[in-house]
Design a protein around this motif. Structure first.
Motif, PDB file in Angstrom:
ATOM      1  N   PRO A   1     -11.483   0.341  -5.349  1.00  0.00           N
ATOM      2  CA  PRO A   1     -10.893   0.231  -6.685  1.00  0.00           C
ATOM      3  C   PRO A   1     -10.366   1.582  -7.160  1.00  0.00           C
ATOM      4  O   PRO A   1     -11.036   2.606  -7.027  1.00  0.00           O
ATOM      5  N   ASP A   2      -9.181   1.567  -7.702  1.00  0.00           N
ATOM      6  CA  ASP A   2      -8.563   2.779  -8.261  1.00  0.00           C
ATOM      7  C   ASP A   2      -8.381   3.886  -7.220  1.00  0.00           C
ATOM      8  O   ASP A   2      -8.380   5.068  -7.563  1.00  0.00           O
ATOM      9  N   LYS A   3      -8.252   3.514  -5.945  1.00  0.00           N
ATOM     10  CA  LYS A   3      -8.088   4.518  -4.896  1.00  0.00           C
ATOM     11  C   LYS A   3      -6.639   4.649  -4.431  1.00  0.00           C
ATOM     12  O   LYS A   3      -6.362   5.342  -3.463  1.00  0.00           O
ATOM     13  N   LEU A   4      -5.721   3.945  -5.083  1.00  0.00           N
ATOM     14  CA  LEU A   4      -4.297   4.198  -4.865  1.00  0.00           C
ATOM     15  C   LEU A   4      -3.860   5.195  -5.938  1.00  0.00           C
ATOM     16  O   LEU A   4      -3.924   4.900  -7.136  1.00  0.00           O
ATOM     17  N   ILE A   5      -3.445   6.358  -5.509  1.00  0.00           N
ATOM     18  CA  ILE A   5      -3.155   7.460  -6.422  1.00  0.00           C
ATOM     19  C   ILE A   5      -1.673   7.792  -6.325  1.00  0.00           C
ATOM     20  O   ILE A   5      -1.103   7.811  -5.229  1.00  0.00           O
ATOM     21  N   TYR A   6      -1.046   8.076  -7.446  1.00  0.00           N
ATOM     22  CA  TYR A   6       0.388   8.391  -7.467  1.00  0.00           C
ATOM     23  C   TYR A   6       0.576   9.855  -7.844  1.00  0.00           C
ATOM     24  O   TYR A   6      -0.047  10.355  -8.789  1.00  0.00           O
ATOM     25  N   ALA A   7       1.434  10.532  -7.086  1.00  0.00           N
ATOM     26  CA  ALA A   7       1.637  11.964  -7.314  1.00  0.00           C
ATOM     27  C   ALA A   7       3.062  12.346  -6.975  1.00  0.00           C
ATOM     28  O   ALA A   7       3.779  11.629  -6.270  1.00  0.00           O
ATOM     29  N   SER A   8       3.484  13.501  -7.481  1.00  0.00           N
ATOM     30  CA  SER A   8       4.840  14.014  -7.272  1.00  0.00           C
ATOM     31  C   SER A   8       4.877  14.992  -6.105  1.00  0.00           C
ATOM     32  O   SER A   8       3.883  15.647  -5.794  1.00  0.00           O
ATOM     33  N   GLY A   9       6.053  15.088  -5.478  1.00  0.00           N
ATOM     34  CA  GLY A   9       6.300  16.100  -4.458  1.00  0.00           C
ATOM     35  C   GLY A   9       5.722  15.741  -3.103  1.00  0.00           C
ATOM     36  O   GLY A   9       4.510  15.561  -2.967  1.00  0.00           O
TER      37      GLY A   9
END
Length: 380
Positions: free
Chosen positions: A268-276
């Motif tokens: 749960p909640d282990k898909l993380i979105y980030a830039s670069g």
């Protein structure tokens, strides 16, 4: 190789100084930005910006490496064209000259005659940074500079650099966006095979000095050649067996099908979105996430070469996602699926010749890679 690593760490810090200087001068920064067009435009973004800081950093690194290692001159590649258009519509080829005064004169033509700004940039280009302490004297690797090539991404995550949002980083926590995502990436590869063998990452905006409120950076480096694997970062500790699910970092624009498929192996909640792209792979290097998955061919050799070398030194790697999905289950561990950096795509033009067209998975544990490939098989 020890001398080359020392040089790349030094020019990486010089590059960080230029990046910080350009952000400190607000009127200068507004002047420096122009939009990429045509074949040099990254198809992923509606607007993709090139800054003079990008060009200056790239040409400075190229110049300094050529001076010390002339045999590498024809194999120092960068993201940017060194043609820059000033406010008068004049095209100027940006290079680093022999002297600070000559470089300032050339930069003034780009900066519409702004001698003060040109002199500031020229001084940063020609001034050696403070000594960077790194134990490389005992580093003996059987490679010659004539066997190597370099990929430079002068400022990865340019959009975050332009937005300039500041974050106070905390140890062990992933911050998805902000100035800290902007990285200087310098990767070294073998000309014969395309394997990444050395990487330097400089993070110009890591923290602010409480005394003068000026930005301070942080650098990371790694060497991976045969049985020699050395990295400035420690191998992340294995998570406890009771902690379920992998953590995977993604682009916010990733396909919905990929997100849904990965939920089977992510907690749960282990898909993380980030830039670069570089920042996302750095998060894997630091152990802030287990893997980075990208299904689109929207990254390039300059994005992945440097951090790929660090991941290899830590026992991980970066593979071509499409190739892994086409092979059998064991294909996730096949060395032939690892990204290489020496050959362009002859059927493409401009920047697209050097894209990672099959997408990628950056990982630090092969068992985790197998889980990810297994979850995505038949879904793309």
């Amino acid at each position: 190789m020890a001398d080359l690593l020392k040089l790349l760490l030094r020019v990486g810090e010089k590059a960080a100084n230029v990046a910080r200087l350009c952000r400190q001068e607000a009127p200068l920064f507004q002047l420096l930005v122009q939009e990429k067009t045509g074949e040099d435009k990254n198809k992923k973004f509606v607007q993709d910006f090139k800054t003079l800081a990008d060009v200056v950093i790239q040409e400075m690194i190229r110049h300094d490496v050529r001076v010390q290692f002339p045999e590498m001159a024809g194999f120092i590649h960068g993201e940017e064209s060194n043609m820059f258009e000033n406010g008068l519509g004049e095209s100027v080829t940006v290079t680093v000259c022999t002297t600070e005064e000559e470089t300032a004169k050339l930069l003034a033509t780009v900066l519409d005659g702004d001698q003060t700004a040109a002199s500031l940039l020229a001084r940063a280009i020609h001034q050696d940074p403070a000594t960077i302490e790194v134990s490389t004297d005992s580093l003996t690797i059987p490679l010659k500079p004539s066997e190597l090539g370099i990929w430079i991404d002068p400022i990865d995550a340019t959009s975050q650099y332009i937005k300039g949002r500041e974050e106070v980083l905390e140890e062990g926590r992933l911050f998805p966006s902000g100035l800290h995502c902007a990285l200087v990436l310098i990767g070294v590869y073998l000309r014969s095979t395309g394997e990444p063998v050395m990487g330097v990452i400089n993070q110009p905006f890591n923290n602010k000095d409480p005394a003068d409120r000026g930005w301070r950076g942080k650098h990371y480096w790694g060497v991976s050649c045969g049985s020699i694997n050395i990295c400035s970062e420690s191998r992340p500790r294995n998570r406890s067996e009771g902690q379920r699910g992998l953590s995977v970092v993604l682009s916010s624009s990733e396909k919905q099908g990929v997100k849904e498929a990965l939920t089977s192996v992510c907690g749960p909640d282990k898909l993380i979105y980030a830039s670069g792209a570089g920042h996302k792979i750095l998060c894997i290097i630091q152990g802030l996430a287990d893997a980075y998955v990208l299904s689109e061919g929207s990254t390039f050799k300059w994005d992945s070469c440097a951090p790929h070398a660090l991941l290899r030194a830590l026992g991980g790697g970066v593979v071509d996602l499409a190739m892994c999905l086409q092979q059998s289950d064991s294909g996730a561990q096949d060395p032939s699926t690892e990204l290489t950096y020496h050959l362009p795509r002859t059927d493409r033009k401009g920047a697209e010749r050097w894209a990672n067209h099959g997408g990628l998975v950056a990982y630090r544990d092969s068992s985790q890679l197998r889980s990810i490939i297994g979850a995505l098989k038949g879904k793309l």
